[in-house]
Design a protein around this motif. Structure first.
Motif: not given
Ligand SMILES: [Fe+2]
Ligand SMILES: [Fe+2]
Lengths: 515, 329
Positions: A475, A478-479, A482, A488
């Protein structure tokens, strides 16, 4: 004795205390002592002609500034002890302060380093001393802002890793690249970029809206550092103006160079101000004035007077600014629409305006809001209410110069996104406007180096070490979050339902109820 | 309804910023910590500097000293801007009252002429040396690495400007503004001052910022301040020149305070690696020799026949200081 001291005029005494200290070196050549003095092409014949814009000896500086610091920190201590953060109108307001801490405060720091460099590099002692005073003021600004906002960080999301975010998060590359651009230029251009365009032309459009926004919304911490910085800002503004006049008076050959820098930095600054415009029109629960009004008062009127003043040196109003009288009706809405769509990747909360707020926007923007923006915003709001909150999941193309996503429209057609294209060494580069294209074409070698956050994501440079983009179920968003250190579900997404909203309501409830 | 916000007891979500917590754990941080650690950008820069295209904006390679963590160079005084200005404001208040007392009571007129002349010949041209100190430290503030050391170097630069201004004020208290011209002429042309001016100008063209730190803040200040603001000060005080001592009180106090900070930097950098220690020791040896040569004629003017003995004492104390910092010099 004393008699002699008193006989000296203030100006003369200050000259002894500053420029009297310098000398022309003879054991080492001046070009070696001041290696950055000439490469930009600015010609200075007589540094003695420099007029000191203010006359502060160090003992007086310490005395005044210490007094201000004592007062400021007394207020900040009281603010922390008394839960001052619960005095704000609504925790939505904090999105504006998150943008400030992540996007502006770290630049105060860069201003500090850049003015230290200017304070070393000019061969004239007068400007060097003035630049050093600005350098130390700027470290003050960075620190007082961090200290003031530190208490919000303890209680709310989005503030917690501001320096890490500044260097990585997509929209923060807009203000960051502005200061990187200025510091990587020579000392004279630095003075136009920061001392003149930023401090003199734009400060009113940045600080006044933020500080009045803070006052309107009960944010005493921000109001306090803002007020406390005012007398510093007054000095910085006179320094910027003095510097530009000095360059123009020293040699007629300086005019085209200075004009080019004014054009460039006025446009660079205006692009950064898009973020301020959106803050004023959308992020303040209690609004001060619209972006358009601020632009008219602080730029068209005040800035107009400034350019009239500079006309006698041959300086013309930058051409790119003519576009601004059209843009002022649009940019804040276009910017907020973009942040709303990318609210998953922003370190602050977003929302759509409520009915009352939409009415306010209609009244402030009678020519554009109802026609171009209200329908879209109403639709998004309805969709969100039905559980279909719209998040864009494609990444936008960024302007090679200002690094803002391509979201602004053509000056003559508000339905058409504006793109400009340049070619350099066989590669195509895209810019958002004539202003940015012009800047690119003048220094392509510089702007092709830009670290464009979206390009970098595509190149795989924005994931933590060890992350495998080819793995199943990878994803990318999402990465990337991070890697940003963006939590998130806490730092991002809608204000409605956020931890900030819940905590603020609960804490306020504790303060107002007897339970 | 009156809301009393103070009555609410709230458990914070976190105690400090993440970059501070990564270093010290998530506990309440000091203002020095939050205002200093990791606030210089380190990772991503957009453009190469036009003035040094082979490097990035904040670049570790502007000195040959290497540190795993440049924030190991912390300031024992914990000066952030507020703490710094408040400390200096107190000191300037004391200095101001000394100048006022001297002016009100006409104490400058009581200074014996011989001592007054030494002050004019030695202390006044020294303001140009101080200005060199300002330039070296503002260079470090601009091009050094990590706020822990660049921040106090800017304060140090401003302090040098202040000392130069106090010296200027001493000239104007002891004499007329002509004294400043005379001192400038001595600085530019007088035999007494040429070795020092040459030395100071040589420091102005150094590129390695840590080398400047050693040459200027450790060596030049470490030899000059004890000589003029300790030994010469004692001579003034003993010979009826108390007024001069009063006017240089700031410098004496300041050098004691700043020397502790300088020592902390040298000690940590030298302890980091054998290479660092060697580089610093080499610089100390090189600049100690040059500084002593530059000081010799000035010591002669100030102390006459005792000059060698006084310089010897200053040097012995300096060497002992370096030994304590782990340097074999
Ligand atoms: Fe500032
Ligand atoms: Fe652009």
């Amino acid at each position: 004795m004393d008699m002699h001291v008193k006989k000296l005029g203030l100006k003369e005494k200050y000259a002894h205390m500053t420029r009297g200290l310098g000398w022309d070196t003879t054991y080492q050549p001046m070009e070696k002592v001041f290696p950055q003095a000439t490469f930009e092409g600015i010609k200075i014949h007589d540094w003695e002609k420099w007029e000191d814009p203010f006359r502060l000896t160090m003992d007086a500086y310490w005395k005044y500034q210490a007094e201000k610091e004592r007062k400021l920190y007394a207020v900040l201590d009281a603010f922390a002890q008394n839960n001052g953060h619960l005095g704000i109108t609504d925790a939505r307001y904090l999105s504006a302060i998150k943008l400030f801490l992540t996007g502006i405060s770290p630049l105060e720091y860069v201003a500090h380093r850049g003015f230290a460099a200017a304070g070393r590099n000019f061969p004239g002692v007068g400007p060097r001393v003035a630049c050093l005073m600005q350098s130390i003021d700027e470290v003050r600004h960075a620190q007082t802002q961090i200290h003031a906002i530190s208490n919000y960080n303890k209680h709310y999301d989005g503030f917690h890793d501001f320096k890490h975010m500044l260097e990585r998060v997509w929209y923060l590359s807009v203000p960051k690249s502005f200061f990187d651009d200025a510091f990587s230029a020579g000392p004279f251009e630095w003075m136009i970029a920061i001392g003149f365009s930023f401090e003199y032309v734009l400060t009113n459009l940045l600080f006044v809206p933020f500080m009045s926004g803070a006052a309107y919304n009960g944010d005493m911490a921000t109001v306090t550092f803002g007020f406390s910085a005012q007398s510093d800002e007054a000095r910085h503004m006179t320094l910027g103006l003095e510097c530009i006049k000095f360059m123009l008076e020293q040699d007629p050959d300086n005019l085209p160079i200075v004009q080019k820098w004014i054009d460039k930095w006025a446009w660079r600054g205006i692009r950064v101000l898009s973020l301020v415009g959106m803050m004023m029109d959308y992020m303040l629960p209690k609004r001060v004035m619209s972006w358009k009004e601020a632009w008219e008062i602080y730029f068209e009127q005040n800035g107009g007077a400034l350019f009239n003043d500079l006309a006698r040196y041959g300086i013309k109003v930058p051409e790119c600014l003519t576009q601004c009288s059209v843009d002022k009706e649009h940019i804040s809405h276009q910017a907020w629409a973009t942040f709303y769509q990318y609210g998953g990747a922003a370190a602050f909360h977003t929302w759509m305006p409520n009915d009352e707020e939409m009415d306010w926007l209609s009244a402030k923007y009678p020519n554009t809001f109802d026609k171009y923006y209200r329908p879209r915003f109403t639709y998004w709001r309805e969709q969100a209410e039905q559980g279909n909150r719209f998040y864009s999941n494609t990444l936008p193309m960024l302007c090679q110069v200002c690094q803002i996503p391509m979201l602004f429209t053509e000056p003559d057609d508000p339905t058409q996104i504006c793109y400009r294209e340049s070619e350099y060494k066989g590669e195509k580069y895209h810019t958002c406007s004539d202003g940015c294209k012009h800047i690119f074409d003048d220094e392509p070698e510089k702007y092709i180096q830009a670290w464009l956050p979206v390009h970098q994501i595509y190149q795989g440079n924005c994931f933590n070490e060890g992350v495998d983009p080819t793995a199943e179920g990878f994803d990318p968003l999402a990465e990337v979050l991070k890697w940003y250190h963006l939590e998130h579900g806490k730092d991002n997404l809608d204000y409605e339902g956020s931890r900030d909203q819940q905590n603020f309501q609960a804490w306020r409830g504790m303060a107002t109820q007897n339970t | 309804m009156q809301i009393d916000l103070r009555t609410v007891s709230i458990k914070p979500l976190r105690n400090t910023f993440d970059h501070i917590a990564r270093r010290f754990g998530d506990k309440p941080a000091s203002r020095y910590q939050e205002g200093t650690y990791d606030i210089q950008q380190t990772d991503i820069f957009h453009y190469r500097p036009l003035w040094e295209p082979e490097k990035i904006l904040f670049d570790k390679s502007r000195t040959k000293i290497e540190m795993k963590d440049w924030y190991a160079l912390k300031d024992p005084r914990q000066f952030y801007y507020g703490a710094y200005t408040i400390a200096r404001a107190r000191q300037q208040e004391a200095a101001e009252s000394n100048f006022e007392m001297i002016e009100e009571r006409g104490l400058a007129a009581l200074v014996p002429e011989a001592l007054r002349d030494i002050a004019l010949d030695v202390l006044i041209p020294l303001r140009h040396v101080e200005w060199g100190g300002n330039m070296g430290n503002s260079y470090i503030a601009a091009y050094g690495y990590g706020t822990a050391i660049t921040q106090p170097c800017l304060y140090h630069a401003m302090d040098h400007l202040a000392v130069a201004q106090y010296l200027t004020r001493i000239a104007l208290t002891l004499d007329t503004p002509v004294a400043l011209d005379t001192a400038k002429d001595a600085w530019m042309n007088g035999a007494l001052w040429q070795p020092m001016r040459q030395h100071v100008e040589n420091l102005l063209v150094l590129q390695d910022w840590f080398e400047i730190f050693v040459a200027q803040n450790l060596v030049l200040e470490g030899l000059t301040y004890p000589l003029f603001f300790d030994h010469l000060d004692s001579k003034f005080a003993a010979g009826g020149g108390t007024a001069i001592s009063m006017m240089t009180r700031f410098m004496g106090e300041w050098s004691a305070e700043t020397a502790k900070w300088v020592d902390a930097q040298i000690k940590v950098a030298a302890a980091e690696s054998a290479e660092n220690k060697q580089a610093i020791a080499d610089w100390v040896v090189e600049y100690r020799g040059r500084t002593l040569e530059a000081l010799a004629p000035l010591a002669g003017r100030a102390f006459g026949a005792e000059a060698d003995a006084v310089l010897g004492e200053v040097l012995a104390a300096f060497n002992a200081r370096c030994a304590k910092l782990g340097l074999s010099v």
